[in-house]
Design a protein around this motif. Sequence first.
Motif, PDB file in Angstrom:
ATOM      1  N   VAL A 334     -15.699 -43.971 -18.184  1.00 17.36           N
ATOM      2  CA  VAL A 334     -15.565 -42.524 -18.386  1.00 17.36           C
ATOM      3  C   VAL A 334     -16.649 -41.998 -19.321  1.00 17.36           C
ATOM      4  O   VAL A 334     -17.281 -40.967 -19.060  1.00 17.36           O
ATOM      5  N   GLY A 335     -16.896 -42.709 -20.432  1.00 17.82           N
ATOM      6  CA  GLY A 335     -17.938 -42.281 -21.359  1.00 17.82           C
ATOM      7  C   GLY A 335     -19.312 -42.264 -20.720  1.00 17.82           C
ATOM      8  O   GLY A 335     -20.119 -41.353 -20.956  1.00 17.82           O
ATOM      9  N   GLY A 336     -19.605 -43.273 -19.892  1.00 17.19           N
ATOM     10  CA  GLY A 336     -20.893 -43.319 -19.203  1.00 17.19           C
ATOM     11  C   GLY A 336     -21.055 -42.189 -18.207  1.00 17.19           C
ATOM     12  O   GLY A 336     -22.126 -41.581 -18.097  1.00 17.19           O
ATOM     13  N   VAL A 337     -19.974 -41.893 -17.469  1.00 14.21           N
ATOM     14  CA  VAL A 337     -20.016 -40.786 -16.511  1.00 14.21           C
ATOM     15  C   VAL A 337     -20.219 -39.458 -17.238  1.00 14.21           C
ATOM     16  O   VAL A 337     -21.068 -38.634 -16.853  1.00 14.21           O
ATOM     17  N   VAL A 338     -19.455 -39.239 -18.303  1.00 13.24           N
ATOM     18  CA  VAL A 338     -19.558 -37.985 -19.064  1.00 13.24           C
ATOM     19  C   VAL A 338     -20.967 -37.802 -19.622  1.00 13.24           C
ATOM     20  O   VAL A 338     -21.595 -36.748 -19.459  1.00 13.24           O
ATOM     21  N   GLY A 339     -21.474 -38.833 -20.294  1.00 11.54           N
ATOM     22  CA  GLY A 339     -22.798 -38.727 -20.895  1.00 11.54           C
ATOM     23  C   GLY A 339     -23.898 -38.518 -19.875  1.00 11.54           C
ATOM     24  O   GLY A 339     -24.845 -37.753 -20.111  1.00 11.54           O
ATOM     25  N   SER A 340     -23.778 -39.178 -18.730  1.00  4.84           N
ATOM     26  CA  SER A 340     -24.807 -39.044 -17.694  1.00  4.84           C
ATOM     27  C   SER A 340     -24.785 -37.668 -17.046  1.00  4.84           C
ATOM     28  O   SER A 340     -25.835 -37.055 -16.817  1.00  4.84           O
ATOM     29  N   LEU A 341     -23.591 -37.160 -16.751  1.00  6.88           N
ATOM     30  CA  LEU A 341     -23.506 -35.855 -16.097  1.00  6.88           C
ATOM     31  C   LEU A 341     -23.876 -34.708 -17.031  1.00  6.88           C
ATOM     32  O   LEU A 341     -24.453 -33.701 -16.590  1.00  6.88           O
ATOM     33  N   LEU A 342     -23.573 -34.854 -18.317  1.00 11.41           N
ATOM     34  CA  LEU A 342     -23.874 -33.774 -19.260  1.00 11.41           C
ATOM     35  C   LEU A 342     -25.368 -33.567 -19.460  1.00 11.41           C
ATOM     36  O   LEU A 342     -25.786 -32.520 -19.969  1.00 11.41           O
ATOM     37  N   VAL A 343     -26.188 -34.546 -19.054  1.00 12.07           N
ATOM     38  CA  VAL A 343     -27.637 -34.324 -19.058  1.00 12.07           C
ATOM     39  C   VAL A 343     -27.968 -33.092 -18.221  1.00 12.07           C
ATOM     40  O   VAL A 343     -28.831 -32.278 -18.578  1.00 12.07           O
ATOM     41  N   GLY A 344     -27.266 -32.956 -17.090  1.00 13.68           N
ATOM     42  CA  GLY A 344     -27.523 -31.824 -16.200  1.00 13.68           C
ATOM     43  C   GLY A 344     -27.129 -30.485 -16.780  1.00 13.68           C
ATOM     44  O   GLY A 344     -27.518 -29.437 -16.238  1.00 13.68           O
ATOM     45  N   LEU A 345     -26.372 -30.503 -17.872  1.00 16.10           N
ATOM     46  CA  LEU A 345     -25.965 -29.264 -18.525  1.00 16.10           C
ATOM     47  C   LEU A 345     -26.726 -29.004 -19.813  1.00 16.10           C
ATOM     48  O   LEU A 345     -27.102 -27.865 -20.110  1.00 16.10           O
ATOM     49  N   PHE A 346     -26.965 -30.065 -20.608  1.00 20.15           N
ATOM     50  CA  PHE A 346     -27.487 -29.892 -21.962  1.00 20.15           C
ATOM     51  C   PHE A 346     -28.947 -30.316 -22.150  1.00 20.15           C
ATOM     52  O   PHE A 346     -29.456 -30.216 -23.272  1.00 20.15           O
ATOM     53  N   ALA A 347     -29.633 -30.794 -21.117  1.00 19.79           N
ATOM     54  CA  ALA A 347     -31.043 -31.174 -21.276  1.00 19.79           C
ATOM     55  C   ALA A 347     -31.831 -29.965 -21.761  1.00 19.79           C
ATOM     56  O   ALA A 347     -31.794 -28.892 -21.148  1.00 19.79           O
ATOM     57  N   SER A 348     -32.555 -30.157 -22.861  1.00 20.93           N
ATOM     58  CA  SER A 348     -33.200 -29.013 -23.521  1.00 20.93           C
ATOM     59  C   SER A 348     -34.627 -28.752 -23.053  1.00 20.93           C
ATOM     60  O   SER A 348     -35.188 -27.683 -23.312  1.00 20.93           O
ATOM     61  N   GLY A 349     -35.243 -29.718 -22.399  1.00 13.77           N
ATOM     62  CA  GLY A 349     -36.635 -29.569 -21.998  1.00 13.77           C
ATOM     63  C   GLY A 349     -37.623 -29.895 -23.085  1.00 13.77           C
ATOM     64  O   GLY A 349     -38.833 -29.742 -22.902  1.00 13.77           O
ATOM     65  N   HIS A 350     -37.141 -30.361 -24.250  1.00 13.95           N
ATOM     66  CA  HIS A 350     -38.032 -30.639 -25.379  1.00 13.95           C
ATOM     67  C   HIS A 350     -37.913 -32.078 -25.871  1.00 13.95           C
ATOM     68  O   HIS A 350     -38.303 -32.367 -26.998  1.00 13.95           O
ATOM     69  N   GLY A 351     -37.383 -32.968 -25.061  1.00 17.54           N
ATOM     70  CA  GLY A 351     -37.228 -34.357 -25.472  1.00 17.54           C
ATOM     71  C   GLY A 351     -38.082 -35.279 -24.638  1.00 17.54           C
ATOM     72  O   GLY A 351     -39.315 -35.175 -24.628  1.00 17.54           O
ATOM     73  N   GLN A 352     -37.424 -36.178 -23.921  1.00 21.57           N
ATOM     74  CA  GLN A 352     -38.157 -37.178 -23.157  1.00 21.57           C
ATOM     75  C   GLN A 352     -38.905 -36.586 -21.971  1.00 21.57           C
ATOM     76  O   GLN A 352     -39.820 -37.206 -21.427  1.00 21.57           O
ATOM     77  N   SER A 353     -38.513 -35.389 -21.525  1.00 18.88           N
ATOM     78  CA  SER A 353     -39.189 -34.729 -20.416  1.00 18.88           C
ATOM     79  C   SER A 353     -38.999 -33.221 -20.556  1.00 18.88           C
ATOM     80  O   SER A 353     -38.317 -32.741 -21.463  1.00 18.88           O
ATOM     81  N   THR A 354     -39.599 -32.482 -19.642  1.00 20.58           N
ATOM     82  CA  THR A 354     -39.462 -31.023 -19.652  1.00 20.58           C
ATOM     83  C   THR A 354     -38.280 -30.562 -18.814  1.00 20.58           C
ATOM     84  O   THR A 354     -38.091 -29.356 -18.626  1.00 20.58           O
ATOM     85  N   VAL A 355     -37.475 -31.491 -18.337  1.00 21.09           N
ATOM     86  CA  VAL A 355     -36.313 -31.131 -17.517  1.00 21.09           C
ATOM     87  C   VAL A 355     -35.328 -30.316 -18.344  1.00 21.09           C
ATOM     88  O   VAL A 355     -34.999 -30.680 -19.476  1.00 21.09           O
ATOM     89  N   GLU A 356     -34.856 -29.216 -17.776  1.00 22.60           N
ATOM     90  CA  GLU A 356     -33.884 -28.364 -18.444  1.00 22.60           C
ATOM     91  C   GLU A 356     -32.572 -28.363 -17.664  1.00 22.60           C
ATOM     92  O   GLU A 356     -32.569 -28.294 -16.434  1.00 22.60           O
ATOM     93  N   GLY A 357     -31.468 -28.445 -18.401  1.00 17.36           N
ATOM     94  CA  GLY A 357     -30.165 -28.412 -17.784  1.00 17.36           C
ATOM     95  C   GLY A 357     -29.684 -26.997 -17.541  1.00 17.36           C
ATOM     96  O   GLY A 357     -30.361 -26.017 -17.864  1.00 17.36           O
ATOM     97  N   LEU A 358     -28.480 -26.869 -16.999  1.00 16.33           N
ATOM     98  CA  LEU A 358     -27.917 -25.577 -16.632  1.00 16.33           C
ATOM     99  C   LEU A 358     -27.880 -24.607 -17.803  1.00 16.33           C
ATOM    100  O   LEU A 358     -28.223 -23.429 -17.667  1.00 16.33           O
ATOM    101  N   PHE A 359     -27.476 -25.093 -18.984  1.00 14.31           N
ATOM    102  CA  PHE A 359     -27.318 -24.204 -20.133  1.00 14.31           C
ATOM    103  C   PHE A 359     -28.647 -23.804 -20.759  1.00 14.31           C
ATOM    104  O   PHE A 359     -28.688 -22.989 -21.689  1.00 14.31           O
TER     105      PHE A 359
END
Length: 447
Positions: A334-359
Motif C-alpha cells: 500500500v505504501g509503495g502504491v501510494v508513494g508511486s501514484l502521488l508522483v502524478g499529483l505532487f511532482a513539482s518540476g524542480h527535482g529529478q526532472s521537469t515533470v509536473e504533476g496535476l497539482f
Amino acid sequence: MAPAAITLAAEAPKLSAANTGFMLICSALVLIMTPGLAFFYGGMVRVKSTLNMLMMSFISIGIVTILWVLYGFSMAFGTDSGGIIGWNSDWLGLSNIGLTELWPGYTIPIFVFLVFQMMFAIITPALISGALADRVKFTAWALFVALWATVVYFPVAHWVWGAGGWAFELGVIDFAGGTAVHINAGAAALGVILVIGKRVGFKKDPMRPHSLPLVMLGAGLLWFGWFGFNAGSWLGNDDGVGALMFVNTQVATAAAMLAWLIYEKIRHGAFTTLGAASGAVAGLVAITPSGGAVSPLGAIAVGAIAGVLCAMAVGLKYKLGYDDSLDVVGVHLVGGVVGSLLVGLFASGHGQSTVEGLFYGGGMTQFWKQCAGVFAVLAYSLVASAILAFLIDKTIGMRVSEDVEVAGIDSAEHAETAYDFSGAGGGAARTTAVPAPVADTGKKVDA
C-alpha cells in the motif's frame, strides 16, 4: 575552435573520489537495513519464532549476493532485450569489468554501482518474509528467495531502472524503489500467503509482538539506513537532487509517523510504539519513489497520506481473511502504491526532472504513467510469486507441520531458541550447589 562550454560538455565523465566514497558509504547503509529489518520483524513475532524471522532476512544476504555476482547484475542492468530483460555475458561472474571502468554517464566505477544495487536486491526478498512468519520451512524459503530473485526481482529491476526497460522508457518515475522494491515485495507477499494459507490460530490466539524494544531498534536502523537507500540513488551527482531526497526522506517519515499515531489515537484510543515504528516505515516506503520529484511540502503530504492509508490497510487482513503476519501488504504494498501514484499529483518540476504533476499544472499524464508501472509490477509479482510458492509447496513442501508451528519453529528449524529463560535471575542457571554461609565463630572449620 569550439567554445569552452561546448568543449567541457563533450568531455567524458571522470572518476570522482568523493562520489565513489559517498556511494560506498551509501551501499553500507543499505546493507545495514537488512539486519535492521530482521530486528524489526524479529521483535514483532512471538518468542518461539524470533530466530527464524532473523534468519529469513539474513539468508537473503548470502543467497542474493552470490546470484547477483553470477548473473543477477547482468539480467538487471545488461543490454536490453525487448524492454523486458537485460543481458551482458561480459558481466557474468563480474570477471570482465575493469576496476576503474565507469558506470555510463556517471563518475563512479561500475563496481560501486553494482554493489549499491546488490544491496537493493538483497533486502527486497527479505521484505517478503514478514508476511510468512511462523509457518514456512527454512529450506523452502531459501529456495523461494533464489527463484524469486531470478524470475521476479532481476527482470523488474530492469523494467524500472535498466536502460531500455519498458517502464524506464515510458517515463515511470521511481527514484529508489517504490515499484521495483516495495510494490514488488508486497505483491509477492500477498501471492505467497494466498497459496500457503493462515497460521494456526489466526484470529483466535494472541499473536502480539514479543519485544517492542527490538521493533523500535529495527525501525531506527531502517530509518538510518534509508538515507543511503534514497539519497544514494542519485549516484552522487552534484546537482542538489540527492540532498533534496535526503531532506524529503526525513520529512515524509516524520509526517507519516505522526499521521499514523493520530489515526491510531482516534481509532483505537492510544499512541502505541508499534504504531510509531510502523508509521515511520510507511513514510519511508512512500517517499522512496517520489522524494526526488516533490518539494519538502509535498513530502509532508506524501508521508501524511501514506501514514493514514497504511494504518487503515493493516486491518484489511482481518476483514478479508488473508494472514499477512507482519503487515507487509498493508505497509509495503500500500505504501509503495501510494508513494508511486502521488508522483502524478505532487511532482513539482524542480527535482529529478521537469515533470509536473496535476497539482503543479502538469495534468494527468504522469499519473497515468505511474499507474502503468504500479499495476504491471503488482500483477506480475503477485502471479509469478504465487506460482513459485505453489510449485515449491507441491514438491518439497512450503509449510512446516502443524505440530512444529504450535511448538515453535525456532527449535525445529534451527535447533536453538532466542532466549535462555533457565538463566533468568542468575541463580537458576547454576549447575553446582553453593554451600550456605557459615557464621564466623573464630573456630577453625575443616574444608
